[in-house]
Design a protein around this motif. Structure first.
Motif, PDB file in Angstrom:
ATOM      1  N   LEU A  68     -12.086  37.716 -30.754  1.00 50.98           N
ATOM      2  CA  LEU A  68     -11.196  38.010 -31.869  1.00 50.98           C
ATOM      3  C   LEU A  68     -11.326  37.033 -33.035  1.00 50.98           C
ATOM      4  O   LEU A  68     -10.978  37.375 -34.159  1.00 50.98           O
ATOM      5  N   ARG A  69     -11.793  35.819 -32.755  1.00 51.12           N
ATOM      6  CA  ARG A  69     -11.914  34.803 -33.801  1.00 51.12           C
ATOM      7  C   ARG A  69     -13.222  34.049 -33.653  1.00 51.12           C
ATOM      8  O   ARG A  69     -13.787  33.967 -32.577  1.00 51.12           O
ATOM      9  N   GLY A  70     -13.689  33.471 -34.745  1.00 46.56           N
ATOM     10  CA  GLY A  70     -14.962  32.759 -34.762  1.00 46.56           C
ATOM     11  C   GLY A  70     -14.844  31.304 -34.367  1.00 46.56           C
ATOM     12  O   GLY A  70     -15.083  30.425 -35.176  1.00 46.56           O
ATOM     13  N   CYS A  71     -14.491  31.045 -33.132  1.00 48.04           N
ATOM     14  CA  CYS A  71     -14.393  29.681 -32.618  1.00 48.04           C
ATOM     15  C   CYS A  71     -15.520  29.444 -31.612  1.00 48.04           C
ATOM     16  O   CYS A  71     -16.043  30.382 -31.030  1.00 48.04           O
ATOM     17  N   GLU A  72     -15.855  28.187 -31.404  1.00 47.39           N
ATOM     18  CA  GLU A  72     -16.970  27.817 -30.532  1.00 47.39           C
ATOM     19  C   GLU A  72     -16.509  27.625 -29.089  1.00 47.39           C
ATOM     20  O   GLU A  72     -15.552  26.899 -28.819  1.00 47.39           O
ATOM     21  N   TYR A  73     -17.207  28.271 -28.155  1.00 49.75           N
ATOM     22  CA  TYR A  73     -16.899  28.147 -26.728  1.00 49.75           C
ATOM     23  C   TYR A  73     -17.124  26.717 -26.262  1.00 49.75           C
ATOM     24  O   TYR A  73     -18.123  26.087 -26.605  1.00 49.75           O
ATOM     25  N   VAL A  74     -16.217  26.197 -25.479  1.00 48.68           N
ATOM     26  CA  VAL A  74     -16.361  24.859 -24.897  1.00 48.68           C
ATOM     27  C   VAL A  74     -17.106  25.024 -23.570  1.00 48.68           C
ATOM     28  O   VAL A  74     -16.582  25.633 -22.635  1.00 48.68           O
ATOM     29  N   LEU A  75     -18.322  24.524 -23.520  1.00 49.71           N
ATOM     30  CA  LEU A  75     -19.182  24.684 -22.355  1.00 49.71           C
ATOM     31  C   LEU A  75     -18.499  24.204 -21.082  1.00 49.71           C
ATOM     32  O   LEU A  75     -17.944  23.114 -21.029  1.00 49.71           O
ATOM     33  N   GLY A  76     -18.500  25.048 -20.055  1.00 48.37           N
ATOM     34  CA  GLY A  76     -17.921  24.696 -18.764  1.00 48.37           C
ATOM     35  C   GLY A  76     -16.407  24.804 -18.695  1.00 48.37           C
ATOM     36  O   GLY A  76     -15.794  24.302 -17.759  1.00 48.37           O
ATOM     37  N   SER A  77     -15.786  25.468 -19.666  1.00 50.76           N
ATOM     38  CA  SER A  77     -14.316  25.505 -19.701  1.00 50.76           C
ATOM     39  C   SER A  77     -13.710  26.690 -18.959  1.00 50.76           C
ATOM     40  O   SER A  77     -12.481  26.798 -18.901  1.00 50.76           O
ATOM     41  N   LEU A  78     -14.525  27.567 -18.395  1.00 46.08           N
ATOM     42  CA  LEU A  78     -13.993  28.690 -17.632  1.00 46.08           C
ATOM     43  C   LEU A  78     -13.280  28.163 -16.386  1.00 46.08           C
ATOM     44  O   LEU A  78     -13.858  27.409 -15.609  1.00 46.08           O
ATOM     45  N   ARG A  79     -12.016  28.544 -16.209  1.00 46.70           N
ATOM     46  CA  ARG A  79     -11.228  28.157 -15.038  1.00 46.70           C
ATOM     47  C   ARG A  79     -10.696  29.427 -14.384  1.00 46.70           C
ATOM     48  O   ARG A  79      -9.958  30.186 -15.009  1.00 46.70           O
ATOM     49  N   TRP A  80     -11.096  29.670 -13.129  1.00 50.16           N
ATOM     50  CA  TRP A  80     -10.662  30.866 -12.394  1.00 50.16           C
ATOM     51  C   TRP A  80      -9.712  30.431 -11.285  1.00 50.16           C
ATOM     52  O   TRP A  80      -9.975  29.440 -10.602  1.00 50.16           O
ATOM     53  N   TYR A  81      -8.625  31.165 -11.122  1.00 53.93           N
ATOM     54  CA  TYR A  81      -7.599  30.792 -10.150  1.00 53.93           C
ATOM     55  C   TYR A  81      -7.275  31.955  -9.217  1.00 53.93           C
ATOM     56  O   TYR A  81      -7.201  33.098  -9.656  1.00 53.93           O
ATOM     57  N   LEU A  82      -7.057  31.631  -7.965  1.00 57.48           N
ATOM     58  CA  LEU A  82      -6.520  32.573  -6.986  1.00 57.48           C
ATOM     59  C   LEU A  82      -5.017  32.361  -6.977  1.00 57.48           C
ATOM     60  O   LEU A  82      -4.545  31.250  -6.766  1.00 57.48           O
ATOM     61  N   GLY A  83      -4.271  33.419  -7.237  1.00 60.13           N
ATOM     62  CA  GLY A  83      -2.815  33.335  -7.283  1.00 60.13           C
ATOM     63  C   GLY A  83      -2.300  33.880  -8.596  1.00 60.13           C
ATOM     64  O   GLY A  83      -3.056  34.127  -9.530  1.00 60.13           O
ATOM     65  N   PRO A  84      -0.985  34.064  -8.674  1.00 58.55           N
ATOM     66  CA  PRO A  84      -0.396  34.655  -9.874  1.00 58.55           C
ATOM     67  C   PRO A  84      -0.299  33.664 -11.032  1.00 58.55           C
ATOM     68  O   PRO A  84      -0.229  32.457 -10.821  1.00 58.55           O
ATOM     69  N   VAL A  85      -0.262  34.190 -12.245  1.00 54.44           N
ATOM     70  CA  VAL A  85      -0.051  33.363 -13.430  1.00 54.44           C
ATOM     71  C   VAL A  85       1.334  32.743 -13.334  1.00 54.44           C
ATOM     72  O   VAL A  85       2.317  33.423 -13.074  1.00 54.44           O
ATOM     73  N   GLY A  86       1.415  31.449 -13.500  1.00 50.33           N
ATOM     74  CA  GLY A  86       2.694  30.764 -13.455  1.00 50.33           C
ATOM     75  C   GLY A  86       3.219  30.486 -12.056  1.00 50.33           C
ATOM     76  O   GLY A  86       4.281  29.907 -11.897  1.00 50.33           O
ATOM     77  N   GLY A  87       2.501  30.893 -11.033  1.00 46.96           N
ATOM     78  CA  GLY A  87       2.934  30.666  -9.655  1.00 46.96           C
ATOM     79  C   GLY A  87       2.026  29.670  -8.961  1.00 46.96           C
ATOM     80  O   GLY A  87       1.238  28.976  -9.587  1.00 46.96           O
ATOM     81  N   ARG A  88       2.132  29.649  -7.643  1.00 47.16           N
ATOM     82  CA  ARG A  88       1.236  28.776  -6.862  1.00 47.16           C
ATOM     83  C   ARG A  88      -0.161  29.347  -6.943  1.00 47.16           C
ATOM     84  O   ARG A  88      -0.371  30.539  -6.717  1.00 47.16           O
ATOM     85  N   ARG A  89      -1.109  28.498  -7.230  1.00 51.10           N
ATOM     86  CA  ARG A  89      -2.482  28.944  -7.419  1.00 51.10           C
ATOM     87  C   ARG A  89      -3.446  27.849  -6.997  1.00 51.10           C
ATOM     88  O   ARG A  89      -3.071  26.689  -6.874  1.00 51.10           O
ATOM     89  N   VAL A  90      -4.692  28.260  -6.786  1.00 52.92           N
ATOM     90  CA  VAL A  90      -5.750  27.310  -6.461  1.00 52.92           C
ATOM     91  C   VAL A  90      -6.973  27.696  -7.281  1.00 52.92           C
ATOM     92  O   VAL A  90      -7.273  28.882  -7.451  1.00 52.92           O
ATOM     93  N   PRO A 135     -11.894  25.599 -35.942  1.00 52.80           N
ATOM     94  CA  PRO A 135     -11.918  24.670 -37.082  1.00 52.80           C
ATOM     95  C   PRO A 135     -10.568  23.995 -37.314  1.00 52.80           C
ATOM     96  O   PRO A 135      -9.524  24.582 -37.070  1.00 52.80           O
ATOM     97  N   TRP A 136     -10.586  22.770 -37.787  1.00 57.27           N
ATOM     98  CA  TRP A 136      -9.508  21.877 -38.214  1.00 57.27           C
ATOM     99  C   TRP A 136      -8.543  21.430 -37.126  1.00 57.27           C
ATOM    100  O   TRP A 136      -7.706  20.581 -37.368  1.00 57.27           O
ATOM    101  N   ARG A 137      -8.641  21.934 -35.908  1.00 60.40           N
ATOM    102  CA  ARG A 137      -7.710  21.529 -34.848  1.00 60.40           C
ATOM    103  C   ARG A 137      -8.295  20.367 -34.045  1.00 60.40           C
ATOM    104  O   ARG A 137      -9.479  20.342 -33.794  1.00 60.40           O
ATOM    105  N   PHE A 138      -7.452  19.454 -33.615  1.00 59.41           N
ATOM    106  CA  PHE A 138      -7.936  18.394 -32.736  1.00 59.41           C
ATOM    107  C   PHE A 138      -7.714  18.770 -31.279  1.00 59.41           C
ATOM    108  O   PHE A 138      -8.041  18.010 -30.390  1.00 59.41           O
TER     109      PHE A 138
END
Length: 156
Positions: A68-90, A135-138
């Motif tokens: 949706l936007r022209g931002c650069e992917y941060v290499l290795g930032s994919l995080r996959w979790y088993l479990g519900p969003v906001g719940g117990r997860r691994v 862009p422009w965000r730290f």
């Protein structure tokens, strides 16, 4: 009775501490806040999977998502979790096997999204996030990449 007088140096030190605390909070909170309000990628659709070399729960998926936007992917930032969003997860092992590319807005496709999780669990009880540098965000922007709760539609 104790009387204290603040000097100009005391006020400057206080404002520096406040600014540092706000910067620390922004770095910790803004990735998720901005990523939920204005994501860089829409949730991905997992198209199909094939078995990968052992272990038996490792699979390679084909996936699609809209950038949706022209931002650069941060290499290795994919995080996959088993479990519900906001719940117990691994966290489980997941990685993009496709060669790196510079990707613009629009439809993104991957032939090699490796997820070390049983396919049924991927479809029913998992979620993933991914980070981009805009862009422009730290801080980095953390978008929801996949959630088993919703069935995203990918438009071409």
């Amino acid at each position: 009775m104790i009387s204290s007088k603040w000097t100009r140096r005391d006020h400057v030190a206080l404002w520096i501490c406040v600014a540092m605390a706000l910067a620390f909070l922004a770095e910790r909170l803004m990735p998720a806040v901005e990523g939920r309000l204005s994501p860089v990628v829409a949730p991905a659709a997992l198209v199909k999977y094939s078995k990968a070399p052992p272990p038996s729960y490792r699979n390679v998926w084909q996936a699609q998502a809209n950038k949706l936007r022209g931002c650069e992917y941060v290499l290795g930032s994919l995080r996959w979790y088993l479990g519900p969003v906001g719940g117990r997860r691994v966290q489980v092992v997941a990685a993009f096997l496709d060669p790196p590319q510079v990707r613009t807005e629009g439809l993104l496709e991957w032939q090699g999204l490796q997820i070390d999780l049983d396919p049924e669990l991927v479809k029913t009880n998992s979620h993933a996030t991914v980070r981009h540098r805009c862009p422009w965000r730290f801080w980095e922007v953390e978008s929801v990449f996949f959630t088993s709760d919703q069935k995203p539609e990918v438009t071409e």
